[in-house]
Enzyme design. Structure first.
Site, PDB file in Angstrom:
ATOM      1  CE  LYS A 162       3.829 -14.097  -2.704  1.00  0.00           C
ATOM      2  NZ  LYS A 162       4.492 -14.048  -1.358  1.00  0.00           N
TER       3      LYS A 162
ATOM      4  CE1 TYR B 127       3.050 -19.215  -3.474  1.00  0.00           C
ATOM      5  CE2 TYR B 127       2.973 -17.877  -1.490  1.00  0.00           C
ATOM      6  CZ  TYR B 127       3.661 -18.353  -2.594  1.00  0.00           C
ATOM      7  OH  TYR B 127       4.953 -17.966  -2.814  1.00  0.00           O
TER       8      TYR B 127
HETATM    9  P1  NAD Z   1      13.286  -9.562   2.437  1.00  0.00           P
HETATM   10  O1  NAD Z   1      12.756  -8.582   3.409  1.00  0.00           O
HETATM   11  O2  NAD Z   1      14.083 -10.699   2.955  1.00  0.00           O
HETATM   12  O3  NAD Z   1      14.192  -8.804   1.350  1.00  0.00           O
HETATM   13  C1  NAD Z   1      13.788  -7.603   0.774  1.00  0.00           C
HETATM   14  C2  NAD Z   1      14.967  -6.989   0.050  1.00  0.00           C
HETATM   15  O4  NAD Z   1      14.557  -5.741  -0.481  1.00  0.00           O
HETATM   16  C3  NAD Z   1      16.167  -6.726   0.967  1.00  0.00           C
HETATM   17  O5  NAD Z   1      17.339  -7.042   0.297  1.00  0.00           O
HETATM   18  C4  NAD Z   1      16.094  -5.225   1.199  1.00  0.00           C
HETATM   19  O6  NAD Z   1      17.366  -4.639   1.415  1.00  0.00           O
HETATM   20  C5  NAD Z   1      15.488  -4.736  -0.102  1.00  0.00           C
HETATM   21  N1  NAD Z   1      14.795  -3.461   0.041  1.00  0.00           N
HETATM   22  C6  NAD Z   1      14.911  -2.426  -0.812  1.00  0.00           C
HETATM   23  N2  NAD Z   1      14.171  -1.388  -0.420  1.00  0.00           N
HETATM   24  C7  NAD Z   1      13.575  -1.758   0.716  1.00  0.00           C
HETATM   25  C8  NAD Z   1      12.687  -1.094   1.618  1.00  0.00           C
HETATM   26  N3  NAD Z   1      12.252   0.151   1.406  1.00  0.00           N
HETATM   27  N4  NAD Z   1      12.265  -1.772   2.696  1.00  0.00           N
HETATM   28  C9  NAD Z   1      12.657  -3.043   2.922  1.00  0.00           C
HETATM   29  N5  NAD Z   1      13.502  -3.725   2.105  1.00  0.00           N
HETATM   30  C10 NAD Z   1      13.969  -3.071   1.025  1.00  0.00           C
HETATM   31  O7  NAD Z   1      12.057 -10.073   1.577  1.00  0.00           O
HETATM   32  P2  NAD Z   1      11.946 -11.407   0.731  1.00  0.00           P
HETATM   33  O8  NAD Z   1      11.362 -12.480   1.595  1.00  0.00           O
HETATM   34  O9  NAD Z   1      13.205 -11.687   0.056  1.00  0.00           O
HETATM   35  O10 NAD Z   1      10.788 -10.997  -0.315  1.00  0.00           O
HETATM   36  C11 NAD Z   1      11.059 -10.226  -1.469  1.00  0.00           C
HETATM   37  C12 NAD Z   1       9.944 -10.453  -2.493  1.00  0.00           C
HETATM   38  O11 NAD Z   1       9.930 -11.827  -2.842  1.00  0.00           O
HETATM   39  C13 NAD Z   1       8.542 -10.132  -1.999  1.00  0.00           C
HETATM   40  O12 NAD Z   1       7.779  -9.576  -3.031  1.00  0.00           O
HETATM   41  C14 NAD Z   1       7.958 -11.487  -1.622  1.00  0.00           C
HETATM   42  O13 NAD Z   1       6.559 -11.544  -1.760  1.00  0.00           O
HETATM   43  C15 NAD Z   1       8.649 -12.385  -2.627  1.00  0.00           C
HETATM   44  N6  NAD Z   1       8.808 -13.749  -2.118  1.00  0.00           N
HETATM   45  C16 NAD Z   1       8.343 -14.756  -2.875  1.00  0.00           C
HETATM   46  C17 NAD Z   1       8.478 -16.056  -2.445  1.00  0.00           C
HETATM   47  C18 NAD Z   1       7.991 -17.185  -3.309  1.00  0.00           C
HETATM   48  O14 NAD Z   1       7.922 -18.307  -2.824  1.00  0.00           O
HETATM   49  N7  NAD Z   1       7.702 -16.944  -4.573  1.00  0.00           N
HETATM   50  C19 NAD Z   1       9.064 -16.319  -1.212  1.00  0.00           C
HETATM   51  C20 NAD Z   1       9.543 -15.258  -0.470  1.00  0.00           C
HETATM   52  C21 NAD Z   1       9.412 -13.961  -0.922  1.00  0.00           C
END
Ligand code: NAD
Length: 379
Positions: free
Chosen positions: A138, A224
């Protein structure tokens, strides 16, 4: 799954047949010591950031119907670390450039897109074109048009599509849905929901960069709160009016800080949400003609907690929501069980998100919404 060719298997399972019959002659080898269980669906995580690292990969060690089979990362240093930690063979490790070769990898059945929001559409579509089932985090995309493109790509490829909406697989949210369906507290007249946290870290993080996130609190946490109002009433809204508040413009240069919105539902119920990157909030409350219920917390990784006007304490044993969610999706693929969070649900929420931004742009004007009854509801 190695015992069948992947494309045959996907074709069979995409039609909702085959999985149960095929697997009944190949019983699950549940007690295998590692994750190379070929009777489970192989999942490849795309994007190894904090959600994949701390939630999804650990959950995939406990899932019954799927396992961590591969990774797709843009950071070469992560390849060996993940390979060692999770016994991932080199042939199941991809980067963003060679990702499309995953089409030829029979170990991978499902691609789970866990990248910044603006990259969801590209990688979900590439995964579908590679013949893989897709789980998309999401928000589904950053526009409704992107959601349509993902849904169409999955339909064209004959693969299943699910959203990473973990709450639909956990018992507290299920209890709320049951209260509403069974009218335990009468007809719901009012629902409120808050989903927010205070962001104070790196101002250059992608969540505060509109190009990568598509928007701020609303895109990240607001979905949410929107969802809570929908399963808290059992209806899709027919209108929304919204307001935006900004107190730290030097930090939130590019994205929304705090948004409130009010919904009307077909039954006459009204809803109110708040979402923010400036304060902490995590709750839902619904009031009906004969009582009320609340969850607080309502949307974190759990354990959630709740109570009702009857004096019930809502309490369930805690399990990883991500484990439940991925097993639900795997059962959908394998056995044709209902898809609890289909792509249409992600699209519906994006239609609402776009309407909220439109209302704010028009000074809080009420924006009409026109969904088919039950559109986007999961099974
Ligand atoms: P994060 O910033 O921790 O990780 C992002 C990942 O994407 C990293 O591994 C990064 O290297 C990579 N990436 C690739 N291209 C990138 C760029 N141009 N800029 C930044 N990062 C880049 O983020 P996250 O918390 O893991 O979130 C990732 C996705 O998961 C998002 O869409 C977020 O909404 C979703 N998410 C959902 C939940 C849930 O409960 N369903 C919880 C957290 C995150």
């Amino acid at each position: 799954m190695k015992s069948l060719t992947r494309r045959n298997f996907n074709t069979l399972t995409a039609k909702g047949i085959g999985g149960a019959a095929l697997l009944s002659s190949a019983p699950f080898a549940c007690a295998m010591g590692n994750n190379q269980d070929k009777n489970k669906l192989g999942i490849a995580l795309v994007g190894l950031g904090s959600y994949s690292t701390y939630q999804l990969a650990p959950a995939l060690q406990d899932t019954q119907y799927c396992y961590l089979a591969g990774i797709v990362t843009g950071t070469p240093e992560k390849e060996q670390i993940w390979a060692d930690k999770y016994e991932i063979p080199e042939k199941n490790i991809y980067n963003y450039q060679n990702f499309d070769d995953i089409a030829n990898n029979e170990d991978i059945d499902v691609v789970y897109v866990v990248l910044p929001n603006s990259m969801h559409a590209e990688f979900s579509i590439r995964a579908a074109k590679a013949g893989k089932h897709v789980i998309c985090e999401k928000p589904m995309g950053i526009t409704v048009a992107e959601c349509d493109a993902i849904i169409n790509a999955c339909k064209q490829a004959g693969v299943k599509l699910g959203m990473g909406y973990r709450l639909h697989s956990e018992p507290y949210t299920q209890q709320v849905k049951d209260y509403v369906k069974e009218k335990t507290f009468g007809d719901i007249l009012f629902v409120s929901a808050d989903a927010a946290y205070r962001s104070a870290g790196n101002p250059d993080q992608w969540r505060l960069n509109k190009k990568l996130s598509g928007g701020g609190a609303l895109m990240n946490m607001g979905v949410y709160a929107v969802q809570s109002t929908i399963y808290g009433t059992g209806e899709n809204p027919i209108s929304v009016a919204a307001q935006e508040f900004s107190t730290r413009p030097e930090y939130f240069k590019d994205t929304d800080e705090t948004i409130t919105a009010q919904f009307e539902f077909p039954s006459g119920a009204v809803g109110n949400i708040s979402t923010s990157h400036n304060f902490n909030a995590n709750a839902m409350y619904a009031s009906g003609t004969s009582g009320w219920f609340r969850l607080q917390p309502a949307n974190n990784y759990g354990p959630l907690s709740g109570e009702t006007s009857r004096g019930d304490i809502i309490k369930f044993p805690h399990e990883s929501q991500q484990k439940l969610q991925m097993d639900d999706f795997a059962r959908h693929v394998l056995f044709g069980e209902p898809n609890k969070a289909p792509g249409e649900m992600g699209k519906r929420d994006m239609i609402i998100v776009e309407a909220i931004y439109k209302s704010i742009a028009k000074g809080g004007e009420t924006i009409a919404l026109d969904f088919e009854p039950g559109y986007g509801f999961g099974g």
